[in-house]
Scaffold this active site. Structure first.
Site, PDB file in Angstrom:
ATOM      1  N   ASP A   1       0.681  -1.258  -0.095  1.00  0.00           N
ATOM      2  CA  ASP A   1       0.071   0.033   0.175  1.00  0.00           C
ATOM      3  C   ASP A   1       0.893   1.096  -0.067  1.00  0.00           C
ATOM      4  O   ASP A   1       2.077   1.177   0.509  1.00  0.00           O
ATOM      5  CB  ASP A   1      -0.835   0.022   1.251  1.00  0.00           C
ATOM      6  CG  ASP A   1      -2.128   0.815   1.391  1.00  0.00           C
ATOM      7  OD1 ASP A   1      -2.162   1.491   0.463  1.00  0.00           O
ATOM      8  OD2 ASP A   1      -2.809   0.892   2.255  1.00  0.00           O
TER       9      ASP A   1
ATOM     10  N   GLY B   1       0.593   4.145   1.179  1.00  0.00           N
ATOM     11  CA  GLY B   1       0.714   4.797   2.540  1.00  0.00           C
ATOM     12  C   GLY B   1      -0.364   6.325   2.480  1.00  0.00           C
ATOM     13  O   GLY B   1      -0.539   6.817   3.407  1.00  0.00           O
ATOM     14  N   GLY B   2      -0.807   6.502   1.403  1.00  0.00           N
ATOM     15  CA  GLY B   2      -1.765   7.496   1.338  1.00  0.00           C
ATOM     16  C   GLY B   2      -3.091   7.459   2.206  1.00  0.00           C
ATOM     17  O   GLY B   2      -3.361   8.427   3.110  1.00  0.00           O
ATOM     18  N   PHE B   3      -3.644   6.266   2.323  1.00  0.00           N
ATOM     19  CA  PHE B   3      -4.673   6.064   3.273  1.00  0.00           C
ATOM     20  C   PHE B   3      -4.491   5.970   4.679  1.00  0.00           C
ATOM     21  O   PHE B   3      -5.311   6.953   5.357  1.00  0.00           O
ATOM     22  CB  PHE B   3      -5.238   4.576   3.177  1.00  0.00           C
ATOM     23  CG  PHE B   3      -6.406   4.128   3.912  1.00  0.00           C
ATOM     24  CD1 PHE B   3      -7.423   4.423   3.512  1.00  0.00           C
ATOM     25  CD2 PHE B   3      -5.849   3.583   5.248  1.00  0.00           C
ATOM     26  CE1 PHE B   3      -8.757   3.975   4.484  1.00  0.00           C
ATOM     27  CE2 PHE B   3      -7.175   3.169   6.061  1.00  0.00           C
ATOM     28  CZ  PHE B   3      -8.532   3.394   5.572  1.00  0.00           C
TER      29      PHE B   3
ATOM     30  N   GLY C   1     -11.166   4.633  -1.939  1.00  0.00           N
ATOM     31  CA  GLY C   1     -11.860   5.406  -0.890  1.00  0.00           C
ATOM     32  C   GLY C   1     -13.251   4.377  -0.895  1.00  0.00           C
ATOM     33  O   GLY C   1     -14.444   5.065  -0.601  1.00  0.00           O
TER      34      GLY C   1
ATOM     35  N   ASP D   1      -8.354  -6.974  -0.069  1.00  0.00           N
ATOM     36  CA  ASP D   1      -7.625  -7.035   1.216  1.00  0.00           C
ATOM     37  C   ASP D   1      -8.592  -6.648   2.571  1.00  0.00           C
ATOM     38  O   ASP D   1      -9.261  -5.719   2.012  1.00  0.00           O
ATOM     39  CB  ASP D   1      -6.334  -6.334   1.216  1.00  0.00           C
ATOM     40  CG  ASP D   1      -6.531  -4.637   1.426  1.00  0.00           C
ATOM     41  OD1 ASP D   1      -7.160  -4.014   0.585  1.00  0.00           O
ATOM     42  OD2 ASP D   1      -6.411  -4.152   2.618  1.00  0.00           O
TER      43      ASP D   1
ATOM     44  N   CYS E   1     -15.510 -26.908   8.869  1.00  0.00           N
ATOM     45  CA  CYS E   1     -14.312 -26.302   8.458  1.00  0.00           C
ATOM     46  C   CYS E   1     -13.141 -27.129   8.607  1.00  0.00           C
ATOM     47  O   CYS E   1     -12.869 -27.881   9.530  1.00  0.00           O
ATOM     48  CB  CYS E   1     -14.534 -25.021   9.328  1.00  0.00           C
ATOM     49  SG  CYS E   1     -12.942 -24.121   9.184  1.00  0.00           S
TER      50      CYS E   1
ATOM     51  N   CYS F   1      -9.883 -25.751   8.848  1.00  0.00           N
ATOM     52  CA  CYS F   1      -8.916 -25.121   9.271  1.00  0.00           C
ATOM     53  C   CYS F   1      -8.141 -25.912  10.576  1.00  0.00           C
ATOM     54  O   CYS F   1      -8.861 -26.821  11.043  1.00  0.00           O
ATOM     55  CB  CYS F   1      -9.206 -23.701   9.597  1.00  0.00           C
ATOM     56  SG  CYS F   1      -9.968 -23.526  11.323  1.00  0.00           S
TER      57      CYS F   1
ATOM     58  N   CYS G   1     -10.359 -25.647  13.665  1.00  0.00           N
ATOM     59  CA  CYS G   1     -11.502 -26.412  13.749  1.00  0.00           C
ATOM     60  C   CYS G   1     -11.227 -28.112  13.715  1.00  0.00           C
ATOM     61  O   CYS G   1     -11.990 -28.541  14.285  1.00  0.00           O
ATOM     62  CB  CYS G   1     -12.702 -26.278  12.589  1.00  0.00           C
ATOM     63  SG  CYS G   1     -13.174 -24.579  12.929  1.00  0.00           S
TER      64      CYS G   1
ATOM     65  N   HIS H   1      -8.755 -19.576  12.166  1.00  0.00           N
ATOM     66  CA  HIS H   1     -10.236 -19.947  11.397  1.00  0.00           C
ATOM     67  C   HIS H   1     -10.631 -18.665  10.632  1.00  0.00           C
ATOM     68  O   HIS H   1     -11.204 -18.990   9.442  1.00  0.00           O
ATOM     69  CB  HIS H   1     -10.977 -20.275  12.574  1.00  0.00           C
ATOM     70  CG  HIS H   1     -12.509 -20.289  12.215  1.00  0.00           C
ATOM     71  ND1 HIS H   1     -13.071 -21.349  11.581  1.00  0.00           N
ATOM     72  CD2 HIS H   1     -13.644 -19.280  11.988  1.00  0.00           C
ATOM     73  CE1 HIS H   1     -14.286 -21.161  11.098  1.00  0.00           C
ATOM     74  NE2 HIS H   1     -14.503 -19.908  11.360  1.00  0.00           N
TER      75      HIS H   1
HETATM   76 ZN   LIG Z   1     -12.116 -23.252  11.260  1.00  0.00          ZN
END
Ligand SMILES: [Zn+2]
Length: 382
Positions: A90, A92-94, A213, A263, A301, A303, A306, A332
């Site tokens: 990024d 850096g403007g934001f 924006g 993102d 799930c 992950c 889980c 998760h």
């Molecule tokens: Zn999970």
């Protein structure tokens, strides 16, 4: 560098493949946010296990701490953080427009005081590109003017004019070897401004285009409008990136509106107060009803959290402030976002995205708490 593989027949959704100097990224893609050079609470091995293809780094934060010199001495950002895969930075403007306390907008950038120690700093197109070149990111973003959504028409017009001027300056700066540069379209929720800005930025011929924006505290209807006002003016053979968005259901809707890259800090941010994302909305792992619930956060799930731990145990960890608790909710949540993108890509390839979109959005109940967390008032991040 971007290959459009397929366009959905019922929406503007696209299946694509973005080639960067450090590997191929399948789109639509979610990019976990590593603001300070680390995706909060997760290590690179975990990120790869959950199909992370590209992460985000931040010019503003990394240039303040540890400083560009240290990262250069390490051999660049990839080496410094031990992530050999693609990184988007990024500009850096934001952050300059949202975090810095006192700022003065000048012709070639912004003079501001550091949010940490108040020291006087300057960031503009030249500086932002120079830092991103030193970081060695695979995709650099132009330095733009990102006004708040409450600003008036005059402020919005000035921001668009500045964004166009600064994009031109960014375009002229040298790049790191193989580095792509994306332009950013501003213009708030104003159709004419979005079109004007998009046409001017696209004429500069960047490698991809971001819709900026759109994560500054505005309501969801305005987010969608800003994207709809911009998308028709972006070239179909280049990637489109909606910055800083959103909830899982919003991501599905934005894919349907022709966005390829995302993102968002939400998955890791809300994990730290014990909130987990599921296909049906969010759930508070800390809540009393999980006290003796020995099911995983989300049935089915895959992950690590889980597969190994119950809600009751994770609730206990969160309540006694054990780091493992917030780490596992972060695992998760990040997995959930990345798996959603895997599913979207599979449905696009199979031609079943329309049904998936309808069912997913109908089943997802957003919570107000999560939407306010996105506005980012609770802590400094992104
Ligand atoms: Zn999970």
């Amino acid at each position: 560098m971007f290959e459009l593989l397929k366009t959905d027949s019922h929406s503007k959704a696209r299946l694509g493949r973005l080639t960067t100097s450090r590997g191929v990224v399948d789109t639509p893609v979610f990019m976990p946010v590593g603001t300070q050079g680390s995706v909060k609470a997760l290590d690179p091995r975990e990120l790869r296990e959950m199909d992370t293809q590209i992460i985000l780094g931040n010019t503003y934060h990394l240039s303040i701490r540890p400083g560009v010199e240290v990262i250069q001495q390490a051999g660049g950002l990839h080496q410094f953080i031990n992530w050999p895969h693609p990184i988007l930075t990024d500009s850096g403007g934001f952050q300059v427009f949202s975090l810095a306390k006192i700022r003065k907008i000048k012709a070639h950038g912004v003079e501001f005081r550091s949010h940490l120690d108040g020291s006087l700093l300057f960031l503009g197109p030249k500086e932002a590109m120079e830092i991103q070149r030193a970081l060695g990111s695979d995709i650099a973003m132009v330095f733009d003017d990102c006004p708040s959504h409450t600003g008036g028409p005059r402020e919005k017009r000035a921001a668009v004019e500045r964004t166009i001027r600064w994009a031109k300056e960014c375009r002229e700066q040298p790049r790191a070897p193989g580095q792509q540069v994306f332009g950013i379209v501003q213009g708030g929720c104003n159709a004419a401004l979005r079109e004007e800005c998009a046409r001017a930025i696209v004429a500069m011929d960047f490698d991809g285009y971001a819709i900026g924006g759109v994560s500054v505290g505005e309501p969801e209807s305005e987010i969608f409008k800003a994207v709809e006002f911009t998308e028709p003016f972006l070239p179909s053979n280049q990637p489109r990136y909606a910055m800083g968005l959103g909830t899982p259901a919003q991501l599905v809707e934005l894919v349907a509106r022709g966005v390829d890259m995302f993102d968002c800090v939400l998955p890791t941010r809300v994990a730290r107060n014990g909130t987990a994302f599921t296909a049906k909305g969010t759930v508070s792992v800390k809540a009393g009803f999980n006290k003796a619930d020995f099911r995983p956060i989300e049935e089915g799930c895959e992950c690590f959290a889980c597969r190994h731990f119950t809600r009751a145990y994770l609730r206990h960890l969160l309540n006694v402030n054990e780091i493992l608790g917030l780490r596992m909710v972060s695992v998760h949540n990040s997995h959930m976002y990345l798996k959603l993108m895997v599913d979207i890509r599979a449905h696009l390839a199979a031609g079943t995205f329309a049904t998936f979109r309808r069912e997913f959005v109908a089943g997802y109940v957003p919570s107000r708490r999560v939407l306010s967390a996105r506005a980012g008032t609770e802590e400094i991040e992104r």
